[in-house]
Motif scaffolding. Sequence first.
Motif, PDB file in Angstrom:
ATOM      1  N   GLN A 368       0.830  -1.218   0.000  1.00 41.28           N
ATOM      2  CA  GLN A 368       0.000   0.000   0.000  1.00 41.28           C
ATOM      3  C   GLN A 368       0.854   1.253   0.000  1.00 41.28           C
ATOM      4  OE1 GLN A 368      -2.577   0.030   3.426  1.00 41.28           O
ATOM      5  NE2 GLN A 368      -3.835  -1.507   2.380  1.00 41.28           N
ATOM      6  N   ARG A 369       0.587   2.152  -0.896  1.00 36.69           N
ATOM      7  CA  ARG A 369       1.277   3.412  -0.814  1.00 36.69           C
ATOM      8  C   ARG A 369       0.254   4.550  -0.719  1.00 36.69           C
ATOM      9  NH1 ARG A 369       1.883   5.763  -4.967  1.00 36.69           N
ATOM     10  NH2 ARG A 369       3.480   6.972  -3.956  1.00 36.69           N
ATOM     11  N   ASN A 370       0.639   5.516   0.100  1.00 35.97           N
ATOM     12  CA  ASN A 370      -0.172   6.711   0.249  1.00 35.97           C
ATOM     13  C   ASN A 370       0.231   7.645  -0.885  1.00 35.97           C
ATOM     14  OD1 ASN A 370      -1.285   9.114   0.865  1.00 35.97           O
ATOM     15  ND2 ASN A 370      -0.767   9.052   3.035  1.00 35.97           N
ATOM     16  N   THR A 371      -0.583   7.687  -1.929  1.00 34.99           N
ATOM     17  CA  THR A 371      -0.150   8.345  -3.163  1.00 34.99           C
ATOM     18  C   THR A 371       0.136   9.834  -3.012  1.00 34.99           C
ATOM     19  OG1 THR A 371      -2.480   8.364  -3.707  1.00 34.99           O
ATOM     20  CG2 THR A 371      -1.095   6.792  -4.886  1.00 34.99           C
ATOM     21  N   TRP A 556       7.952   5.732   8.910  1.00 37.92           N
ATOM     22  CA  TRP A 556       7.127   5.048   7.934  1.00 37.92           C
ATOM     23  C   TRP A 556       7.309   3.534   8.005  1.00 37.92           C
ATOM     24  CZ3 TRP A 556       8.632   2.253   3.604  1.00 37.92           C
ATOM     25  CH2 TRP A 556       7.624   2.004   2.667  1.00 37.92           C
TER      26      TRP A 556
END
Lengths: 579, 579
Positions: A368-371, A556
Amino acid sequence: MNHEQVLAQYVGHFVDQLFHSGVKQVVISPGSRSTPLALAFANYGKVKVWVDIDERSAGFFALGIAKESKEPVALLCSSGTAAANYFPAIIESHYSRVPLIVLTADRPHELREIGAPQAIDQIKLFGEYVKQFQEMALPEATPTMLRYVRNQADRAVQVALTPMSGPVHVNFPFREPLVPDFSGENVWGSDITNSSHTSIRHEKEWDKHEIETILKEKKRVVIIAGPLSDSTVYSSIFHLAENWNIPILADPLSQLRNGSNSHLIESYDALMKSKTIRDRLSIDLIIRFGAMPVAKPIHQLMNEQIIPQIIVDEQVSFRNPSHQSAHYIYGPPSEVAEGLASIKWRGSEGWMQWWQDLNGRAISILSQRNTTALLTEGDAVLGIHKEIPEQSILFAGNSMPIRDLDTFWISSEKNIFISANRGANGIDGIISTAIGMAAGGKRVTLIIGDISFLHGMNGLLLAKRYKLPITIVVVNNNGGGIFSFLPQAKDKETHFDLLFGTPQEVEFEKAAEMFGVAYEQPTDWEAYLKALRQSYKREGCTIIELQTTRDHNVTWHREKWQMIESIATERLKEIKNES
Amino acid sequence: MNHEQVLAQYVGHFVDQLFHSGVKQVVISPGSRSTPLALAFANYGKVKVWVDIDERSAGFFALGIAKESKEPVALLCSSGTAAANYFPAIIESHYSRVPLIVLTADRPHELREIGAPQAIDQIKLFGEYVKQFQEMALPEATPTMLRYVRNQADRAVQVALTPMSGPVHVNFPFREPLVPDFSGENVWGSDITNSSHTSIRHEKEWDKHEIETILKEKKRVVIIAGPLSDSTVYSSIFHLAENWNIPILADPLSQLRNGSNSHLIESYDALMKSKTIRDRLSIDLIIRFGAMPVAKPIHQLMNEQIIPQIIVDEQVSFRNPSHQSAHYIYGPPSEVAEGLASIKWRGSEGWMQWWQDLNGRAISILSQRNTTALLTEGDAVLGIHKEIPEQSILFAGNSMPIRDLDTFWISSEKNIFISANRGANGIDGIISTAIGMAAGGKRVTLIIGDISFLHGMNGLLLAKRYKLPITIVVVNNNGGGIFSFLPQAKDKETHFDLLFGTPQEVEFEKAAEMFGVAYEQPTDWEAYLKALRQSYKREGCTIIELQTTRDHNVTWHREKWQMIESIATERLKEIKNES
């Protein structure tokens, strides 16, 4: 325990292991400093003791015993020129390939080269005429040190026996008093289960029955696949995992993260970060292929718990930093894996399911990446995973990049060969090695940190001259990022950046210009992917700089690990209740 | 040839052999002292040349090429700290088991450690991080030295590739001028037949076709069986000799002189003593098992003639002092012998008959004793042959006894294991080693000279203490008998006895008394046989002293050899006419 008891355990375990590893006879020349070992042999009783006052003669006598019995024979003498008298026999045994275990007693370090009597420099005394020189630690009797001394005994014998067979030299520093107290408990260690460090030497047919015996009481078995350079091993190891229904904890350098298999657990590093989870797992057997993996939780696990291991290695070697006992099987990994797979044994469904479920969930968290946010070091890996061309090579720098790969590189169908310099794990020479990997014509993607890049920047001369196809992703967090994960990072006020962070404030674009290679500095995800895609169309070298910050990176990473840990803990309770 | 032409041939042969042994790529860092090799690689053309100015980067670049191609890669740099820059990459390649051939140029010996510029001590510069260090000879272009340089190249590659694979270091001293002249003949040696030093690495199936090709034109093939420690090999080697109808020249330590076989030629040492005979034999292929035999004529033969060889060795090693090219087959001797035996090829009847006839006649000459004369050193061996118990061990001292055994020990049905210290051939420690051979309970007979006996006499303490069953036959010619066969013996007036003969005038009976062992000094044949028989009934140690004289011994040996030579020459003429 007093000094004499410690001494007894230390030499006792050594002598007991020599016996179990195959030494049936010892030739002792009298002396004072060698008292602990001399008495240990005499008290032990199972090793035949011969005595000869002249070490030159003793050396040749042991040689004769070994030549006739075709077994390794030990020699023991005191410190000083006594040891030098072994030299002629050692030279003969070197050239005639006869295994001798040469044990010399020595003064402790504080009495060396300061004019103490009968103290000569015994370090590497016999030069290259012995196959191995071991400088032993001073006697201690902690569990680790008893495993250590046992390992050293086994290693001495195995090395002496391995072709070309020949002599090995083990030098023991002893402090006074020199008479051990053998009346205490656990002197020889034979009373502890699992203490014997058995080595199975590969003779085409290793003993399946022995493995079956080991498997009998076992429930929670895992395969650990460390770095393997042979990219064809994977199918045999998958086969083993399927037949036994057990997980494969696969290092990125194992070459097993190619092709998908439901037994493959890529996220084991994240899953096992917490000691609570490692404890609750109660793994009761590890089957390891290849070298030790990069994942720290495995190293921690082996220091925290005593877990039986089967270690499969192509060569006679001792890549087992835990010092724990192990069954070594030496042979081609794929043959051994198929051999093991043919043994009928099956792990519980619950065990495998726990790993599969958790791996699935962990992967979705890690991917998952926080765009909207800054690019992270995980993104660096995810981007490469997405864009890297099929059949190409991915090279990882040491320190953080190889660990990021371990965490974020999910198995891929693209048949990527993943490599790194994991012999000595240096940050030096990474660019040059990666460019060397490209010399054969295959495209290489290198992921590297900024300090390592600067250290090896001269390698770009090769890229400039030879136009080899390489994409270098520099994760620039302006310093040594790995140190931010270490305890010294807490004290940031004093000296941290000076000594560890070492920010260089370098403009990488100028380096690219200087060496005449392409350069990009994307600041968002799409731009990064595009930069990668373009680099793969280009001939020669492209540098892609990703700027991250060390502090953000730590936070992170830790958030992700936290999430995974809590899910894993929850799920582990269920499985505990089941089994 | 001038210096530049010699230089060209020396480096040319080295580079050509590197290529034939498997080196396809080299990474060169510019420098002056390395000019000869750098230009050789560039002129050669078949090895891909990469250039990198920074040796640290070059080392890692070569590592990358080797990791990806899975082939050995060469590195070349100049003298001085240039070489030290390779160290990080060498350490990585050591731990990651990557084969690198590290070539460093060096000042010649006369410019070392005397303040010459850019001259550092490069001997063993990388310590134990390289598998092997080779200090090369200064360039010469004699046939021997060209074979030598070719051998060293092959050895470097083979050692680098053999498990554990890793780096090797080859250091080349070069004198100025440094630019070779490549315009002459025979620079690369590829134009000479039989120049390529092929190594066949044993992979279970070695290439039978290649052996068939070698055999095609061959007529006069012999098997040489050198020292072998495995006493079960004999049947396979006999099988090979029978199938191919060729003789086996068997060293006493080959364990082949047990059991009789019509292909066994025990007397080859005596038969081949004359150069005329060696020349006339025109042996055109040698198949050797085990180490080099003790017989001097074999060593002479290999220096006089270029003869193709197939060398079978259990381990990757280079026991080939002739420097001649050879097909090496590495594997268990019995398996390889059976493999060869399955190839259909047959030598001529005449060839085999010549050896059989001569061996028969030579044996009858060698076994003849003049019963009235003094006891000779041959008698010492013949007596043991007659009386030694079955299934026992015969140990030979070095210098004369092993040679006497070679000459006078005819094959025996008694299943005697014959041993000696032939790793380094020292006269030290013989008594202790032989007593060690007796430690397992088997009876040992030792035949030893007087100087060797005195040197190792302390070993009798072991005999005294442990009552091990050993018969020691001391051939006492009051000094070093072997020197009487050497050129310096001609000048007996000046210093011969002082420096070589070294008569000790010791009464061995006193030694026996001192150590409390039985002693006999028979002076005739029957008494000697009786002394042997009695010793074999006794527990513990017996010393049997046979007094001989050095001068008589030489004359007596030479007479026998003379007789054998004349018969052999005669018979050889017949076979020449036949074939």
